[in-house]
Design a protein around this motif. Structure first.
Motif, short mmCIF file in Angstrom:
data_model
loop_
_atom_site.label_atom_id
_atom_site.label_comp_id
_atom_site.label_asym_id
_atom_site.label_seq_id
_atom_site.Cartn_x
_atom_site.Cartn_y
_atom_site.Cartn_z
N ASP A 56 0.90 -1.14 -0.21
CA ASP A 56 -0.04 0.19 0.35
C ASP A 56 0.83 1.32 0.11
OD1 ASP A 56 -2.28 -1.50 0.05
OD2 ASP A 56 -2.56 -1.44 2.44
N TRP A 57 1.92 1.36 0.63
CA TRP A 57 2.82 2.30 0.72
C TRP A 57 3.45 2.71 -0.57
CZ3 TRP A 57 2.96 6.70 3.34
CH2 TRP A 57 3.97 7.61 3.28
N CYS A 60 0.99 4.11 -3.13
CA CYS A 60 0.73 5.61 -2.65
C CYS A 60 1.86 6.46 -2.91
CB CYS A 60 0.39 5.74 -0.98
SG CYS A 60 -1.08 4.84 -0.43
N ALA A 80 2.19 11.47 -0.04
CA ALA A 80 2.10 9.92 -0.01
C ALA A 80 1.49 9.46 1.48
CB ALA A 80 3.43 9.12 -0.07
N VAL A 83 -2.29 10.47 0.64
CA VAL A 83 -2.63 9.41 -0.49
C VAL A 83 -3.05 8.20 0.46
CG1 VAL A 83 -2.49 8.02 -2.50
CG2 VAL A 83 -2.02 10.56 -2.37
N PHE A 84 -2.04 7.70 1.39
CA PHE A 84 -2.39 6.25 2.20
C PHE A 84 -3.55 6.60 3.01
CE2 PHE A 84 -1.30 3.95 5.85
CZ PHE A 84 -0.94 2.87 5.30
N LEU A 87 -6.68 6.28 0.98
CA LEU A 87 -6.92 5.29 0.40
C LEU A 87 -7.23 4.03 1.54
CD1 LEU A 87 -6.02 2.96 -1.97
CD2 LEU A 87 -3.91 2.49 -0.62
N THR A 98 -7.34 -2.82 1.89
CA THR A 98 -6.80 -1.95 0.65
C THR A 98 -6.18 -2.87 -0.14
OG1 THR A 98 -4.50 -2.35 2.04
CG2 THR A 98 -5.82 -0.58 2.94
#
Length: 156
Positions: A56-57, A60, A80, A83-84, A87, A98
């Motif tokens: 996920d990171w 992002c 980021a 966004v993380f 998300l 996720t």
């Protein structure tokens, strides 16, 4: 109790020491929550959870670096994180996972097994972005961010 008992309990870990000294048997992770020990619905393993957050990171970072910050490395890290957060809050509250969790077969559910509500997903995401609550676990292997949001990460 002689020194071999003390060293033996130390090598076995805190769970064994508690069983030996206090007579407590906590069972497997997730037993208190009524979850199965293995398979679907069991507490998600730590390695998969770390793998999912890494995926996920990375996603992002790609979004922040390529689409938002347009190559500015200093701004990309801040974007980021935003966004993380978005998300995590949106996907966990709607579908329960996720992209990283889905790829690794994990889902976030409420303690009663249902979908995590939007408010709890938002609170969980805020705490996850703070990082420290995610590094403090209970005996079921849940991070403080999951415990406070009344959430559990399970296998699907």
């Amino acid at each position: 109790m002689d020194n071999r008992d003390v060293v033996g309990s130390w090598l076995s870990g805190p769970g064994e020491a508690t069983k030996d000294m206090a007579g407590g048997d906590f069972g497997y992770r997730g037993k208190r929550l009524g979850l199965p020990e293995e398979g679907r619905g069991a507490i998600a393993p730590l390695g998969r959870r770390f793998g999912a957050i890494f995926i996920d990171w990375a996603l992002c970072m790609v979004i922040a670096y390529g689409l938002i910050a347009r190559g500015d490395q200093h701004a990309a890290g801040n974007w980021a994180l935003l966004v993380f957060f978005v998300l995590s809050a949106l996907t966990v509250s709607t579908v329960g996972f996720t992209p990283g969790k889905r790829l690794l077969g994990l889902r976030v559910v409420s303690e009663n097994g249902g979908r995590l509500g939007a408010g709890w997903a938002l609170a969980r995401s805020v705490l996850l972005c703070l990082a420290v609550p995610a590094l403090i676990w209970d005996r079921d292997g849940r991070g403080l961010h999951d415990r406070l949001a009344r959430a559990v990460q399970v296998r699907i």
